[in-house]
Design a protein around this motif. Structure first.
Motif, short mmCIF file in Angstrom:
data_model
loop_
_atom_site.label_atom_id
_atom_site.label_comp_id
_atom_site.label_asym_id
_atom_site.label_seq_id
_atom_site.Cartn_x
_atom_site.Cartn_y
_atom_site.Cartn_z
N VAL A 147 0.86 -1.19 0.00
CA VAL A 147 0.00 0.00 0.00
C VAL A 147 0.89 1.23 0.00
CG1 VAL A 147 -1.99 -1.06 1.13
CG2 VAL A 147 -0.17 -0.07 2.51
N GLU A 148 0.33 2.35 -0.47
CA GLU A 148 1.13 3.58 -0.52
C GLU A 148 1.47 4.08 0.87
OE1 GLU A 148 1.02 8.08 -2.50
OE2 GLU A 148 -0.65 6.68 -2.83
N HIS A 149 0.51 4.02 1.76
CA HIS A 149 0.72 4.47 3.13
C HIS A 149 0.29 3.36 4.09
CE1 HIS A 149 1.42 8.50 1.63
NE2 HIS A 149 0.26 8.46 0.99
N GLY A 150 1.21 2.95 4.96
CA GLY A 150 0.88 1.93 5.94
C GLY A 150 0.13 2.51 7.13
N LYS A 151 -0.20 1.64 8.09
CA LYS A 151 -0.81 2.11 9.32
C LYS A 151 0.11 3.15 9.97
CE LYS A 151 -2.49 -2.61 10.09
NZ LYS A 151 -2.48 -3.77 11.02
N PRO A 152 -0.39 4.24 10.52
CA PRO A 152 -1.77 4.52 10.96
C PRO A 152 -2.71 5.06 9.88
CG PRO A 152 -0.37 6.34 11.58
CD PRO A 152 0.54 5.29 10.97
N ALA A 153 -2.25 5.21 8.63
CA ALA A 153 -3.17 5.59 7.56
C ALA A 153 -4.18 4.47 7.35
CB ALA A 153 -2.40 5.86 6.28
N PRO A 154 -5.35 4.78 6.82
CA PRO A 154 -6.38 3.75 6.64
C PRO A 154 -6.15 2.84 5.45
CG PRO A 154 -7.18 5.86 5.84
CD PRO A 154 -5.85 6.13 6.49
N ASP A 155 -5.15 3.12 4.64
CA ASP A 155 -4.95 2.41 3.37
C ASP A 155 -4.98 0.89 3.47
OD1 ASP A 155 -4.08 5.11 3.23
OD2 ASP A 155 -2.91 4.72 1.44
N PRO A 156 -4.27 0.26 4.42
CA PRO A 156 -4.28 -1.21 4.45
C PRO A 156 -5.67 -1.80 4.65
CG PRO A 156 -2.45 -0.36 5.75
CD PRO A 156 -3.33 0.81 5.42
N TYR A 157 -6.45 -1.19 5.55
CA TYR A 157 -7.80 -1.72 5.80
C TYR A 157 -8.74 -1.42 4.64
CZ TYR A 157 -6.64 -3.32 10.41
OH TYR A 157 -6.08 -4.01 11.45
N LEU A 158 -8.59 -0.27 4.04
CA LEU A 158 -9.43 0.05 2.87
C LEU A 158 -9.12 -0.90 1.72
CD1 LEU A 158 -9.29 3.96 2.95
CD2 LEU A 158 -11.23 2.49 3.58
N ARG A 159 -7.85 -1.24 1.54
CA ARG A 159 -7.49 -2.16 0.47
C ARG A 159 -8.05 -3.56 0.74
NH1 ARG A 159 -4.33 -3.37 -3.77
NH2 ARG A 159 -3.22 -5.36 -3.81
N ALA A 160 -7.95 -4.01 1.97
CA ALA A 160 -8.48 -5.33 2.29
C ALA A 160 -9.98 -5.41 2.04
CB ALA A 160 -8.18 -5.67 3.75
N ALA A 161 -10.70 -4.38 2.46
CA ALA A 161 -12.14 -4.36 2.24
C ALA A 161 -12.46 -4.35 0.75
CB ALA A 161 -12.77 -3.16 2.93
N ALA A 162 -11.71 -3.55 -0.02
CA ALA A 162 -11.95 -3.49 -1.46
C ALA A 162 -11.69 -4.84 -2.13
CB ALA A 162 -11.06 -2.41 -2.08
N LEU A 163 -10.63 -5.51 -1.72
CA LEU A 163 -10.33 -6.83 -2.29
C LEU A 163 -11.41 -7.85 -1.95
CD1 LEU A 163 -6.48 -7.04 -1.60
CD2 LEU A 163 -7.59 -6.80 -3.83
N LEU A 164 -12.04 -7.68 -0.80
CA LEU A 164 -13.13 -8.57 -0.40
C LEU A 164 -14.46 -8.18 -1.02
CD1 LEU A 164 -12.28 -8.93 3.40
CD2 LEU A 164 -12.16 -10.76 1.69
N GLY A 165 -14.52 -6.98 -1.61
CA GLY A 165 -15.75 -6.52 -2.23
C GLY A 165 -16.78 -6.04 -1.24
N VAL A 166 -16.32 -5.51 -0.09
CA VAL A 166 -17.24 -5.01 0.94
C VAL A 166 -16.78 -3.62 1.36
CG1 VAL A 166 -17.78 -7.33 1.77
CG2 VAL A 166 -15.90 -6.07 2.82
#
Length: 224
Positions: A147-166
């Motif tokens: 991801v472009e920005h790791g935690k504490p940015a929201p990017d990792p969780y947003l990417r996971a949700a997008a990959l799951l389609g939710v």
């Protein structure tokens, strides 16, 4: 017409790894302390706590700052390689579970709720750790170097949700650190916080547990 009073089950459960599923922060403690010593600095509890859950870049920067390494003498690539190799050695010796983590994964998998692993740890170490955890538990895995920005940015969780389609707001995250909790909450997740090596402040969309022992599906209700 009746209205269901059942709590909203999550569309997915998104898991942090180090300190949440695995009791691996103590291994990172060793490696970060040794890295600090390589730069002539004895790691303090405050420095170590400040690096918990950080991306590799952020953690190295904090070690450099504390050690007084001049900006033009900072070799991020070389020190990252050294740290990854050292942690890989420690992972190979022993990689213990956090209490209740394996049972929690098994319970959620049996309920048919999709799961993702969302970690600031880089892919090569995550894949090594997955040999212990079991990759079959997760529909997707997202690592800090993906991801472009790791935690504490929201990017990792947003990417996971997008990959799951939710939507991330329909998911429950499980975290242990202030950095990871900030990331999950910023993404919109209801977050179950099980502190390990550092206290996590109270805040919205956060529910606290002492451990994962006895975690049930009802405990995963979202805050909508």
């Amino acid at each position: 017409m009746t209205t269901s009073t059942e709590p909203a089950r999550p569309a997915a459960v998104l898991w942090d790894m180090d300190g949440t599923l695995l009791d691996s922060e103590k291994l990172w403690d060793i490696a970060v302390a040794e890295l600090s010593e390589r730069h002539g600095y004895a790691m303090t509890p405050e420095l170590r706590e400040s690096t918990l859950g950080n991306s590799m870049t952020d953690a190295l920067t904090k070690v450099f700052d504390a050690s007084g390494v001049p900006v033009d003498e900072r070799d991020h690539a070389a020190d990252e390689r050294w740290l990854l190799d050292r942690v890989a050695q420690l992972f190979a010796v022993d990689l213990p579970w956090r209490p209740g983590a394996f049972e929690a994964l098994t319970t959620i998998a049996a309920a048919g709720i999709p799961m993702a692993l969302v970690t600031n740890t880089v892919r090569e170490l995550t894949d090594q750790a997955l040999d212990t955890i079991g990759p079959h538990f997760f529909t997707v895995t997202v690592c800090g170097d993906e991801v472009e920005h790791g935690k504490p940015a929201p990017d990792p969780y947003l990417r996971a949700a997008a990959l799951l389609g939710v939507e991330a707001s329909q998911c429950v995250a499980v975290e242990d650190s202030p950095t990871g909790t900030q990331s999950a909450v910023a993404a919109g997740c209801t977050t179950i916080v099980v502190p390990s090596a550092a206290d996590v402040p109270q805040g919205p969309r956060r529910r606290f547990r002492r451990s994962l022992d006895g975690l049930t599906i009802l405990d995963l209700a979202r805050h909508d």
